[in-house]
Enzyme design. Structure first.
Site, PDB file in Angstrom:
ATOM      1  N   LYS A  22       0.837  -1.213   0.000  1.00  0.00           N
ATOM      2  CA  LYS A  22       0.000   0.000   0.000  1.00  0.00           C
ATOM      3  C   LYS A  22       0.866   1.255   0.000  1.00  0.00           C
ATOM      4  CE  LYS A  22      -1.803   1.537   4.081  1.00  0.00           C
ATOM      5  NZ  LYS A  22      -1.446   2.940   4.388  1.00  0.00           N
ATOM      6  N   ASN A  23       1.836   1.315   0.911  1.00  0.00           N
ATOM      7  CA  ASN A  23       2.593   2.552   1.089  1.00  0.00           C
ATOM      8  C   ASN A  23       3.637   2.792  -0.005  1.00  0.00           C
ATOM      9  OD1 ASN A  23       1.026   3.116   3.255  1.00  0.00           O
ATOM     10  ND2 ASN A  23       2.535   2.522   4.814  1.00  0.00           N
ATOM     11  N   ARG A  94      -4.938  10.307   4.752  1.00  0.00           N
ATOM     12  CA  ARG A  94      -3.884  11.310   4.895  1.00  0.00           C
ATOM     13  C   ARG A  94      -2.873  11.297   3.750  1.00  0.00           C
ATOM     14  NH1 ARG A  94      -2.583  13.664   9.443  1.00  0.00           N
ATOM     15  NH2 ARG A  94      -0.496  13.705   8.609  1.00  0.00           N
ATOM     16  N   CYS A 118      -5.011  12.455  13.477  1.00  0.00           N
ATOM     17  CA  CYS A 118      -5.749  11.222  13.195  1.00  0.00           C
ATOM     18  C   CYS A 118      -5.647  10.300  14.397  1.00  0.00           C
ATOM     19  CB  CYS A 118      -5.247  10.561  11.913  1.00  0.00           C
ATOM     20  SG  CYS A 118      -3.746   9.632  12.126  1.00  0.00           S
ATOM     21  N   ARG A 123       0.367  14.144  13.680  1.00  0.00           N
ATOM     22  CA  ARG A 123       0.879  14.003  12.309  1.00  0.00           C
ATOM     23  C   ARG A 123       0.893  15.302  11.499  1.00  0.00           C
ATOM     24  NH1 ARG A 123      -1.436   8.513   9.846  1.00  0.00           N
ATOM     25  NH2 ARG A 123       0.481   8.641   8.677  1.00  0.00           N
ATOM     26  N   PRO A 124       1.676  16.290  11.944  1.00  0.00           N
ATOM     27  CA  PRO A 124       1.788  17.530  11.166  1.00  0.00           C
ATOM     28  C   PRO A 124       2.497  17.298   9.829  1.00  0.00           C
ATOM     29  CG  PRO A 124       3.337  17.547  13.007  1.00  0.00           C
ATOM     30  CD  PRO A 124       2.543  16.281  13.133  1.00  0.00           C
ATOM     31  N   VAL A 125       2.390  18.280   8.932  1.00  0.00           N
ATOM     32  CA  VAL A 125       3.076  18.170   7.624  1.00  0.00           C
ATOM     33  C   VAL A 125       4.025  19.349   7.424  1.00  0.00           C
ATOM     34  CG1 VAL A 125       1.373  16.704   6.458  1.00  0.00           C
ATOM     35  CG2 VAL A 125       1.047  19.181   6.466  1.00  0.00           C
ATOM     36  N   ASP A 126       4.514  19.907   8.552  1.00  0.00           N
ATOM     37  CA  ASP A 126       5.382  21.088   8.474  1.00  0.00           C
ATOM     38  C   ASP A 126       6.652  20.829   7.665  1.00  0.00           C
ATOM     39  OD1 ASP A 126       5.770  19.363  10.836  1.00  0.00           O
ATOM     40  OD2 ASP A 126       7.517  20.634  11.211  1.00  0.00           O
ATOM     41  N   GLN A 127       7.155  19.589   7.693  1.00  0.00           N
ATOM     42  CA  GLN A 127       8.401  19.299   6.963  1.00  0.00           C
ATOM     43  C   GLN A 127       8.178  19.309   5.454  1.00  0.00           C
ATOM     44  OE1 GLN A 127      11.374  19.145   8.626  1.00  0.00           O
ATOM     45  NE2 GLN A 127      10.033  19.678  10.342  1.00  0.00           N
ATOM     46  N   ASP A 306       4.455   0.272  12.007  1.00  0.00           N
ATOM     47  CA  ASP A 306       3.292  -0.410  11.428  1.00  0.00           C
ATOM     48  C   ASP A 306       3.217  -1.891  11.815  1.00  0.00           C
ATOM     49  OD1 ASP A 306       2.616   1.966  10.262  1.00  0.00           O
ATOM     50  OD2 ASP A 306       3.305   1.447   8.249  1.00  0.00           O
ATOM     51  N   ILE A 328       7.532   6.621  17.327  1.00  0.00           N
ATOM     52  CA  ILE A 328       7.185   7.395  16.122  1.00  0.00           C
ATOM     53  C   ILE A 328       5.895   8.195  16.324  1.00  0.00           C
ATOM     54  CG2 ILE A 328       6.678   7.272  13.633  1.00  0.00           C
ATOM     55  CD1 ILE A 328       9.443   6.298  14.064  1.00  0.00           C
ATOM     56  N   ARG A 398      -8.620  -0.968   4.432  1.00  0.00           N
ATOM     57  CA  ARG A 398      -7.847   0.129   3.828  1.00  0.00           C
ATOM     58  C   ARG A 398      -6.458  -0.361   3.426  1.00  0.00           C
ATOM     59  NH1 ARG A 398      -7.061   4.872   7.590  1.00  0.00           N
ATOM     60  NH2 ARG A 398      -5.669   5.268   5.862  1.00  0.00           N
TER      61      ARG A 398
HETATM   62  N1  EPU Z   1       6.149  14.413  11.314  1.00  0.00           N
HETATM   63  C1  EPU Z   1       6.222  15.759  11.646  1.00  0.00           C
HETATM   64  N2  EPU Z   1       6.187  16.674  10.618  1.00  0.00           N
HETATM   65  C2  EPU Z   1       6.092  16.300   9.314  1.00  0.00           C
HETATM   66  C3  EPU Z   1       6.020  14.932   8.998  1.00  0.00           C
HETATM   67  C4  EPU Z   1       6.066  14.007  10.019  1.00  0.00           C
HETATM   68  O1  EPU Z   1       6.286  16.111  12.809  1.00  0.00           O
HETATM   69  O2  EPU Z   1       6.051  17.180   8.458  1.00  0.00           O
HETATM   70  C5  EPU Z   1       6.213  13.405  12.387  1.00  0.00           C
HETATM   71  C6  EPU Z   1       4.954  12.557  12.483  1.00  0.00           C
HETATM   72  O3  EPU Z   1       3.960  13.182  13.246  1.00  0.00           O
HETATM   73  C7  EPU Z   1       5.485  11.283  13.104  1.00  0.00           C
HETATM   74  C8  EPU Z   1       6.884  11.169  12.482  1.00  0.00           C
HETATM   75  O4  EPU Z   1       7.222  12.466  12.051  1.00  0.00           O
HETATM   76  O5  EPU Z   1       5.590  11.448  14.484  1.00  0.00           O
HETATM   77  C9  EPU Z   1       7.006  10.214  11.316  1.00  0.00           C
HETATM   78  O6  EPU Z   1       5.954  10.446  10.400  1.00  0.00           O
HETATM   79  P1  EPU Z   1       6.071  10.164   8.844  1.00  0.00           P
HETATM   80  O7  EPU Z   1       5.923  11.450   8.124  1.00  0.00           O
HETATM   81  O8  EPU Z   1       7.258   9.330   8.548  1.00  0.00           O
HETATM   82  O9  EPU Z   1       4.755   9.287   8.592  1.00  0.00           O
HETATM   83  P2  EPU Z   1       3.874   9.354   7.292  1.00  0.00           P
HETATM   84  O10 EPU Z   1       4.733   9.608   6.134  1.00  0.00           O
HETATM   85  O11 EPU Z   1       2.699  10.248   7.524  1.00  0.00           O
HETATM   86  C10 EPU Z   1       4.098   6.837   6.637  1.00  0.00           C
HETATM   87  C11 EPU Z   1       3.165   5.693   6.396  1.00  0.00           C
HETATM   88  C12 EPU Z   1       2.578   5.249   7.729  1.00  0.00           C
HETATM   89  C13 EPU Z   1       3.732   4.833   8.645  1.00  0.00           C
HETATM   90  C14 EPU Z   1       4.723   5.996   8.803  1.00  0.00           C
HETATM   91  C15 EPU Z   1       5.944   5.641   9.613  1.00  0.00           C
HETATM   92  C16 EPU Z   1       2.354   6.117   4.168  1.00  0.00           C
HETATM   93  C17 EPU Z   1       1.235   6.491   3.272  1.00  0.00           C
HETATM   94  N3  EPU Z   1       2.114   6.122   5.484  1.00  0.00           N
HETATM   95  O12 EPU Z   1       3.317   7.872   7.223  1.00  0.00           O
HETATM   96  O13 EPU Z   1       1.749   4.122   7.462  1.00  0.00           O
HETATM   97  O14 EPU Z   1       3.231   4.460   9.904  1.00  0.00           O
HETATM   98  O15 EPU Z   1       5.154   6.442   7.503  1.00  0.00           O
HETATM   99  O16 EPU Z   1       6.620   4.587   9.033  1.00  0.00           O
HETATM  100  O17 EPU Z   1       3.439   5.794   3.697  1.00  0.00           O
HETATM  101  C18 EPU Z   1      -0.038   2.633   7.838  1.00  0.00           C
HETATM  102  O18 EPU Z   1       0.236   2.108   6.743  1.00  0.00           O
HETATM  103  O19 EPU Z   1      -0.853   2.133   8.653  1.00  0.00           O
HETATM  104  C19 EPU Z   1       0.606   3.892   8.191  1.00  0.00           C
HETATM  105  C20 EPU Z   1       0.133   4.695   9.143  1.00  0.00           C
END
Ligand code: EPU
Length: 419
Positions: A22-23, A94, A118, A123-127, A306, A328, A398
């Site tokens: 999926k990812n 997301r 969620c 799970r912010p997207v600031d980065q 995961d 995480i 999902r």
């Molecule tokens: N984070 C920030 N700012 C950002 C981005 C991330 O603070 O801009 C924090 C997050 O809140 C978290 C950490 O950094 O605490 C890591 O988050 P990451 O961005 O790596 O997670 P993601 O990209 O949103 C993906 C997978 C998740 C998986 C995580 C960690 C996808 C679509 N989703 O999420 O998968 O748990 O990486 O490996 O690739 C799942 O499949 O059930 C799932 C949740």
């Protein structure tokens, strides 16, 4: 709402064919937005999230030919007609944020809803935003939306404050069409990031260093038609291995690739049992109660967050005590209270769960709260005595293809109830 009725305890035997990850599939679908030529994708899993993303891409004007029987999908973004990704779509998934980088790079202007928190954390997207700003994007947050503009993105050196999987993917995709070189430092090394890079390279992108923490991307004028096969789902593999560890029996995991498992493979092996890698897959046999195994979740190649809920279910019936640290996400222990209702001995202190293994769990009515928590509950229900009912199974659909059918084929007593 659909439920699973699971009658345990089960003993599993047979063969499991892994679906596409999926990812990996979700970002690869978004990569099609970068090009006006066809992207042919193989090993596409029939999942709720994949269908949600197809609906989103269609709303942007992407032409789609999907055949879930043959696991293929052809995406063509030559007729992109919208650059707005609404809250309605982002709130259900997301990963829709993965449209931000490619749409901005291709169209120069985009409006994508902020995902918000969620079930597993804020799970912010600031980065994602900071990285795009470094590449010259002008970004404002307004009415819950990210408004981003950039006539032409410029290559930049981006050092992310933390390791983010979709953040790395978004920036890598945007950088493919930027002017000059982008360097992403502190990049995520997940196999799904590598698979995306591999797909982008077959589309003509110039990328180096994927799979390490420094990725270099040299922008190109345009990307071209390509074909790509999605990697097998390592989390699905790990989930089925947890099921066999908890229940006992013998399975053959087809298409298993140890290289993409990271530390999860070593941890699963530490549960006991016999693991034999053969051509085309992995044989796993458990004849005895598993041994408790502690873990701390961390980015790849560390132990995947995961897989945390599923390993917790194994630990709930293991011999010994395990400490499980979730480093995480701040709220990824939602399955604990449900497992406790099955008699599991689990105590949570901050981000650590202390699991004292018990010989038996008992069946209960259970509520799934997110995708991987649901998978943990299924593993626990398979080994528990009696009939468990797991509600809100749409979370599981999902991210797992036909989990009920795959488990039933291994001899488990799992039935989907449609109300
Ligand atoms: N984070 C920030 N700012 C950002 C981005 C991330 O603070 O801009 C924090 C997050 O809140 C978290 C950490 O950094 O605490 C890591 O988050 P990451 O961005 O790596 O997670 P993601 O990209 O949103 C993906 C997978 C998740 C998986 C995580 C960690 C996808 C679509 N989703 O999420 O998968 O748990 O990486 O490996 O690739 C799942 O499949 O059930 C799932 C949740």
């Amino acid at each position: 709402m659909e439920k699973f009725k699971v009658s345990g305890p089960s003993r599993l035997s047979g063969e499991i064919d892994l679906d596409g990850a999926k990812n990996a599939c979700l970002p690869i679908f978004c990569a099609s937005l970068l090009s006006s030529e066809e992207l042919n994708i193989f090993n596409v899993p029939r999942l709720g999230d994949v269908q949600t993303l197809l609906t989103l891409l269609k709303s942007l004007g992407v032409e789609i030919e999907v055949d879930f029987e043959r696991k293929t999908c052809v995406l063509n973004s030559k007729g992109l007609c919208s650059n707005i990704v609404s809250y309605e779509l982002v709130k259900t998934m997301r990963a829709s944020i993965l449209t931000l980088g490619p749409l901005l790079a291709r169209m120069g202007e985009v409006k994508v809803s902020l995902p918000g928190g969620c079930a597993i954390g804020q799970r912010p997207v600031d980065q994602h935003i900071k990285g795009l700003e470094k590449m010259g994007a002008d970004i404002t947050l307004r009415d819950g939306y990210i408004d981003a503009k950039a006539n032409k993105l410029r290559g930049a050196r981006i050092v992310t404050d933390l390791i983010t999987v979709t953040g790395t993917e978004n920036l890598m995709m945007a950088a493919c069409l930027a002017e000059g070189q982008t360097v992403i430092e502190n990049a995520a090394r997940e196999p799904e990031v590598v698979d995306l890079a591999c797909c982008l390279k077959s589309m003509g992108a110039k990328i180096e260093g994927e799979g390490t923490d420094i990725i270099r991307i040299e922008g190109v004028e345009k990307l071209i038609a390509a074909s790509h096969r999605v990697i097998p789902d390592r989390i699905e593999a790990g989930t089925f291995i947890c099921a066999i560890a908890a229940c006992g029996g013998q399975i053959f995991v087809k298409n298993f690739d140890r290289k993409i498992m990271g530390l999860a493979y070593e941890k699963l092996k530490s549960c006991g049992g016999e693991f034999l890698e053969v051509n085309g897959g992995l044989k796993v046999k458990f004849d005895q109660r598993p041994t408790s195994v502690s873990c701390q979740t961390s980015p790849f190649p560390g132990f995947a967050t995961d897989m945390q809920a599923q390993l917790m279910a194994v630990n709930a019936v293991s011999d010994g005590i395990a400490l499980i640290d979730e480093s995480i996400f701040e709220n990824r222990f939602m399955h604990v209270s449900e497992m406790q209702r099955m008699g599991a001995d689990i105590k949570v202190k901050g981000r650590t769960a202390i699991v004292q293994g018990k010989k038996r769990l008992s069946a209960a009515k259970l509520m799934a709260t997110d995708l991987r928590a649901s998978a943990g509950l299924v593993v626990a229900a398979l080994v528990a005595d009696g009939e468990s009912l797991i509600d809100r199974i749409y979370h599981l659909d999902r991210g797992y293809v036909n989990m009920d059918i795959k488990l039933a084929e291994l001899g488990a007593n799992v039935v989907r109830i449609r109300e």
